[in-house]
Design a protein around this motif. Structure first.
Motif, PDB file in Angstrom:
ATOM      1  N   ALA A  59       1.510  12.365 -11.933  1.00 54.27           N
ATOM      2  CA  ALA A  59       0.608  11.867 -10.888  1.00 54.27           C
ATOM      3  C   ALA A  59       1.402  11.238  -9.746  1.00 54.27           C
ATOM      4  CB  ALA A  59      -0.345  10.841 -11.486  1.00 54.27           C
ATOM      5  N   ARG A  60       2.696  11.358  -9.794  1.00 54.75           N
ATOM      6  CA  ARG A  60       3.609  10.790  -8.800  1.00 54.75           C
ATOM      7  C   ARG A  60       3.434   9.292  -8.618  1.00 54.75           C
ATOM      8  NH1 ARG A  60       4.990  11.895  -2.467  1.00 54.75           N
ATOM      9  NH2 ARG A  60       7.160  11.286  -2.647  1.00 54.75           N
ATOM     10  N   MET A 104      -4.040  13.447  -4.728  1.00 50.80           N
ATOM     11  CA  MET A 104      -5.049  12.564  -5.314  1.00 50.80           C
ATOM     12  C   MET A 104      -6.320  13.318  -5.663  1.00 50.80           C
ATOM     13  SD  MET A 104      -4.515   9.021  -3.274  1.00 50.80           S
ATOM     14  CE  MET A 104      -6.253   8.916  -2.915  1.00 50.80           C
ATOM     15  N   ASN A 105      -6.588  14.375  -4.900  1.00 52.85           N
ATOM     16  CA  ASN A 105      -7.788  15.153  -5.191  1.00 52.85           C
ATOM     17  C   ASN A 105      -7.558  16.186  -6.286  1.00 52.85           C
ATOM     18  OD1 ASN A 105      -9.502  13.846  -3.446  1.00 52.85           O
ATOM     19  ND2 ASN A 105      -8.796  15.058  -1.690  1.00 52.85           N
ATOM     20  N   MET A 106      -6.294  16.308  -6.733  1.00 57.24           N
ATOM     21  CA  MET A 106      -6.005  17.274  -7.787  1.00 57.24           C
ATOM     22  C   MET A 106      -5.863  16.613  -9.153  1.00 57.24           C
ATOM     23  SD  MET A 106      -3.632  20.305  -6.480  1.00 57.24           S
ATOM     24  CE  MET A 106      -4.202  21.273  -7.846  1.00 57.24           C
ATOM     25  N   VAL A 107      -5.275  15.412  -9.140  1.00 56.53           N
ATOM     26  CA  VAL A 107      -4.971  14.763 -10.416  1.00 56.53           C
ATOM     27  C   VAL A 107      -5.721  13.450 -10.525  1.00 56.53           C
ATOM     28  CG1 VAL A 107      -3.119  13.906 -11.889  1.00 56.53           C
ATOM     29  CG2 VAL A 107      -2.641  15.688 -10.213  1.00 56.53           C
ATOM     30  N   SER A 108      -6.381  13.223 -11.661  1.00 57.24           N
ATOM     31  CA  SER A 108      -6.865  11.865 -11.882  1.00 57.24           C
ATOM     32  C   SER A 108      -6.427  11.385 -13.249  1.00 57.24           C
ATOM     33  CB  SER A 108      -8.367  11.749 -11.694  1.00 57.24           C
ATOM     34  OG  SER A 108      -9.012  12.775 -12.378  1.00 57.24           O
ATOM     35  N   PHE A 109      -6.499  10.076 -13.409  1.00 54.44           N
ATOM     36  CA  PHE A 109      -5.860   9.379 -14.509  1.00 54.44           C
ATOM     37  C   PHE A 109      -6.890   8.456 -15.133  1.00 54.44           C
ATOM     38  CE2 PHE A 109      -1.154   8.720 -15.195  1.00 54.44           C
ATOM     39  CZ  PHE A 109      -1.284   8.123 -16.433  1.00 54.44           C
ATOM     40  N   PRO A 122       9.063   2.728  -0.066  1.00 49.40           N
ATOM     41  CA  PRO A 122       7.833   3.493  -0.236  1.00 49.40           C
ATOM     42  C   PRO A 122       8.156   4.919  -0.699  1.00 49.40           C
ATOM     43  CG  PRO A 122       8.103   2.770   2.050  1.00 49.40           C
ATOM     44  CD  PRO A 122       9.349   2.403   1.319  1.00 49.40           C
ATOM     45  N   LEU A 123       7.162   5.571  -1.295  1.00 47.58           N
ATOM     46  CA  LEU A 123       7.356   6.984  -1.626  1.00 47.58           C
ATOM     47  C   LEU A 123       7.513   7.757  -0.327  1.00 47.58           C
ATOM     48  CD1 LEU A 123       4.706   7.753  -4.378  1.00 47.58           C
ATOM     49  CD2 LEU A 123       7.154   7.491  -4.651  1.00 47.58           C
ATOM     50  N   VAL A 155       0.821  -1.208   0.000  1.00 45.68           N
ATOM     51  CA  VAL A 155       0.000   0.000   0.000  1.00 45.68           C
ATOM     52  C   VAL A 155       0.858   1.262   0.000  1.00 45.68           C
ATOM     53  CG1 VAL A 155      -1.768   1.264   1.277  1.00 45.68           C
ATOM     54  CG2 VAL A 155      -1.841  -1.214   1.180  1.00 45.68           C
ATOM     55  N   THR A 156       2.046   1.174   0.600  1.00 45.98           N
ATOM     56  CA  THR A 156       2.882   2.371   0.689  1.00 45.98           C
ATOM     57  C   THR A 156       3.732   2.586  -0.558  1.00 45.98           C
ATOM     58  OG1 THR A 156       4.783   1.211   1.613  1.00 45.98           O
ATOM     59  CG2 THR A 156       3.116   1.980   3.175  1.00 45.98           C
ATOM     60  N   LEU A 157       3.722   1.604  -1.470  1.00 52.11           N
ATOM     61  CA  LEU A 157       4.622   1.707  -2.625  1.00 52.11           C
ATOM     62  C   LEU A 157       4.049   2.616  -3.709  1.00 52.11           C
ATOM     63  CD1 LEU A 157       5.833  -1.968  -2.946  1.00 52.11           C
ATOM     64  CD2 LEU A 157       6.984  -0.018  -1.900  1.00 52.11           C
ATOM     65  N   PRO A 158       4.932   3.120  -4.582  1.00 52.16           N
ATOM     66  CA  PRO A 158       4.451   3.961  -5.681  1.00 52.16           C
ATOM     67  C   PRO A 158       3.460   3.190  -6.548  1.00 52.16           C
ATOM     68  CG  PRO A 158       6.858   3.837  -5.680  1.00 52.16           C
ATOM     69  CD  PRO A 158       6.388   2.961  -4.590  1.00 52.16           C
ATOM     70  N   VAL A 159       2.436   3.884  -7.057  1.00 54.95           N
ATOM     71  CA  VAL A 159       1.450   3.236  -7.918  1.00 54.95           C
ATOM     72  C   VAL A 159       2.129   2.603  -9.130  1.00 54.95           C
ATOM     73  CG1 VAL A 159      -0.620   3.598  -9.279  1.00 54.95           C
ATOM     74  CG2 VAL A 159      -0.261   4.895  -7.183  1.00 54.95           C
ATOM     75  N   GLY A 160       3.175   3.268  -9.598  1.00 54.20           N
ATOM     76  CA  GLY A 160       3.894   2.774 -10.762  1.00 54.20           C
ATOM     77  C   GLY A 160       4.418   1.368 -10.553  1.00 54.20           C
ATOM     78  N   PHE A 161       4.774   1.041  -9.325  1.00 57.44           N
ATOM     79  CA  PHE A 161       5.292  -0.290  -9.017  1.00 57.44           C
ATOM     80  C   PHE A 161       4.234  -1.350  -9.308  1.00 57.44           C
ATOM     81  CE2 PHE A 161       5.376  -3.653  -5.777  1.00 57.44           C
ATOM     82  CZ  PHE A 161       6.509  -4.318  -6.199  1.00 57.44           C
ATOM     83  N   MET A 162       3.016  -1.102  -8.855  1.00 54.58           N
ATOM     84  CA  MET A 162       1.920  -2.032  -9.115  1.00 54.58           C
ATOM     85  C   MET A 162       1.730  -2.191 -10.615  1.00 54.58           C
ATOM     86  SD  MET A 162       0.624  -3.212  -6.443  1.00 54.58           S
ATOM     87  CE  MET A 162      -1.068  -3.775  -6.554  1.00 54.58           C
ATOM     88  N   ASP A 163       1.802  -1.056 -11.332  1.00 52.97           N
ATOM     89  CA  ASP A 163       1.565  -1.096 -12.764  1.00 52.97           C
ATOM     90  C   ASP A 163       2.638  -1.878 -13.488  1.00 52.97           C
ATOM     91  OD1 ASP A 163      -0.757   0.165 -12.823  1.00 52.97           O
ATOM     92  OD2 ASP A 163       0.035   2.148 -13.308  1.00 52.97           O
TER      93      ASP A 163
END
Ligand code: ADP
Ligand code: MG
Length: 591
Positions: A390-391, A416-421, A327-328, A107-115
């Motif tokens: 989107a970091r 997260m409330n500023m950028v969506s993808f 984690p980030l 959960v703490t890792l960058p979203v990019g890692f999951m991707d």
């Protein structure tokens, strides 16, 4: 060394359950000793029979000793069951703790890692690797304790009654081992390595084969077109047959010797009793003949008491590959963006050390409300550029700023409330359409969700579903096409209503109707927002405020459609190609 550290690591996950694991080893070893007790009672039975012979009615203790033999056998089983109980309790705890730790970490890792790793693979790592440790802790280690204790007990048992016969029964065993090791010798270790290599190569090629299977099937080919896969199987086959032939003789000698202990005993007994036989010697001889199969059994057990260290080492290193990910970092002095502009300042980023930069000194300013399209050859870095905004990843050098503030200084929630993808392949969860959209903003009312769906041009989807917005996707044969899924994903983002949008346009649509709807939904969504759109078809970019051409991780060019079309650059070339293709009615630029 490695194994010990793995075991230590595993016990580290066990917490206080560690003592249960240790108890399981002790109990299991103890059970091995108890399991040998019946032989002592059998010896007593034989002894009594020989003493009273031929007046068997005089025997007093036969029943008692018989029952004791049975009871100790039962006791051995019960103790072993207790050992397994302890080991399982601990093993399940370890498994649960590993999973929990991994999940919390992910959960703490960058979203990019999951991707980039893929959620399926991560799930596999977390579940299968923790499951692999379960077998090891719950079964293999207690069994190993058992397999080690048995020969010790057996050795005592062999020496106590008649050490000469005891030594004699060990002689063939020792000979078997010596012959085996002389005949196979050092080559054994080499062979094992060769074997593992051949196996690994085969499974690698098999993975490659499975990945390519759709291509192979499409073109009507067979497995033989995967030459390397076939070669690896052939190699393995050749190797195994040669190895088996090699082992034929030593294995034959070994098996004969190990199973022939009783013959040695009888031959020796004939020599030893050439000047008469005592009852006691007869007793012991019979006893040793009875016990020899146990020796063979024990040896087999030790030989096959596979510990699968390799599997556990592999599992642990997979788990560690996740846990070692950083984690980030959370910011220490949070700041708030002043507006909805996006700026990259000499940003460089590469996915893996040693790889070439996916982004190389990229600088660009996108002011609030501007619509910018990113185009360029596949692998140029468009998706990467969008991801660092989107970091999903932190950049290696330079900085990404939103509203003048480095994204690393913006609190996670706020970002997260500023950028969506909107991704190319949007994923829907196996729940109702309503909940799928509401995920973006859990406090949204049903009406708000419906409005978002309407704005995202999803009316026709809801109409055709049996329960409308409450239909569960993925259940009972309810599936949506790629374009439909993307519209639902747009509705999500619509509901979230962030001021900055990143869109990864889908590459190809099966039908023009869907394409038109997705375009309309995109337009609706983009109104009044800062938009970064990765475009794959030039038809969609002509109306954008600015088009940025990305190639080799750099900005190759930028300007409006009209400006770029006139320039003699990559864009003009792409535009020419696009028009030519459009004439042929294949207006798709694949990515
Ligand atoms: P585009 O979106 O323009 O096709 P990408 O940003 O996806 O380009 O890729 C840029 C470069 O980074 C390519 O060389 C690609 O191979 C590499 N790359 C992209 N994603 C990953 C990843 N998750 N891990 C490693 N390399 C990646
Ligand atoms: Mg891409």
């Amino acid at each position: 060394m490695k194994k010990e550290s793995n075991l230590k690591k595993l016990l580290g996950y066990a917490g206080n359950y560690k003592y249960l694991t240790i108890a399981s080893w002790v109990l299991s070893a103890f059970s091995a000793f108890v399991a040998l007790l019946p032989f002592v009672y059998i010896w007593k039975v034989i002894k009594e029979v020989l003493e009273v012979a031929p007046n068997y009615a005089e025997a007093q203790n036969l029943a008692y000793n018989g029952w004791m033999a049975v009871l100790s056998a039962v006791a051995a089983i019960l103790i072993y069951v207790m050992a397994l109980l302890c080991s399982h309790l601990a093993a399940f705890r370890v498994q649960a703790n590993i999973r929990m730790k991994a999940m919390h970490h992910i959960v703490t890792l960058p979203v990019g890692f999951m991707d980039s790793v893929g959620s399926g693979k991560i799930r596999k790592i977390v579940y299968e690797s923790s499951a692999a440790t379960e077998t090891y802790l719950a079964h293999q280690l207690p069994d190993k304790a058992n397999a080690l204790a048995t020969p010790v007990g057996l050795l005592i048992l062999l020496m106590v009654f008649d050490w000469r016969l005891g030594l004699l029964s060990l002689l063939p065993i020792a000979a078997a081992f010596i012959i085996m090791s002389v005949m196979t010798g050092k080559r054994m270790a080499e062979k094992m390595k060769e074997y593992n290599d051949a196996l690994a190569q085969m499974s690698n090629e098999a993975v490659e084969y499975v990945r390519g299977i759709s291509v192979v099937k499409t073109f009507g080919q067979s497995v033989f077109s995967f030459k390397r896969f076939k070669e690896s199987i052939d190699n393995y086959e050749k190797w195994v047959i040669a190895y088996t032939k090699d082992l034929r003789l030593p294995m034959m000698v070994y098996t004969t010797l190990v199973n022939g202990v009783f013959a040695v005993l009888i031959a020796a007994a004939l020599v030893m009793t050439s000047d008469g036989v005592t009852n006691e010697f007869l007793l012991n001889l019979m006893y040793y003949i009875i016990i020899t199969p146990i020796i063979t059994l024990t040896l087999t057990k030790i030989m096959y008491a596979s510990e699968n260290k390799l599997i556990v080492a592999d599992a642990m290193s997979r788990i560690d590959s996740i846990l070692e990910r950083k984690p980030l970092p959370e910011t220490k002095n949070p700041r708030h963006p002043e507006n909805n502009s996006v700026e990259l300042d000499r940003v460089s980023f590469c996915y893996k050390e040693g790889d070439k930069n996916a982004l190389d000194q990229v600088s660009i300013k996108i002011h609030a409300g501007e619509h910018v399209a990113f185009v360029g050859p596949s692998g140029g870095g468009k998706t990467t550029l969008a991801s660092v905004v989107a970091r999903f990843w932190d950049v290696n050098s330079g900085s990404v700023k939103i509203g003048g503030v480095d994204v690393r200084d913006i609190p996670k929630e706020e970002l997260m409330n500023m950028v969506s993808f909107v991704f190319q392949d949007s994923k829907l969860l196996k729940t109702s359409i309503l909940e799928n959209v509401r995920i973006a903003r859990p406090d949204a009312s049903r009406e708000e969700v419906l409005e978002a769906l309407r704005d995202a041009q999803c009316g026709d989807i809801l109409d055709k579903l049996p329960e409308g917005v409450d239909t569960v996707v993925g259940a009972k044969g309810i599936y949506l096409s790629g374009g439909e899924q993307q519209r639902i994903a747009i509705a999500r983002v619509m509901l979230k209503n962030t001021p900055i949008l990143i869109l990864d346009e889908a590459t190809a649509f099966a039908d023009p109707d869907n394409e038109a709807k997705v375009q309309a939904a995109f337009r609706m969504l983009a109104k009044g927002k800062t938009v970064l759109m990765i475009a794959h078809r030039l038809s969609t970019v002509t109306g954008m405020d600015r088009i940025v051409v990305i190639k080799d991780g750099k900005i190759a060019d930028s300007g409006t459609h009209e400006q770029l079309k006139e320039k003699d650059g990559l864009y003009a070339e792409m535009w020419k190609q696009y028009n030519k293709a459009a004439k042929w009615k294949v207006g798709v630029v694949n990515d």
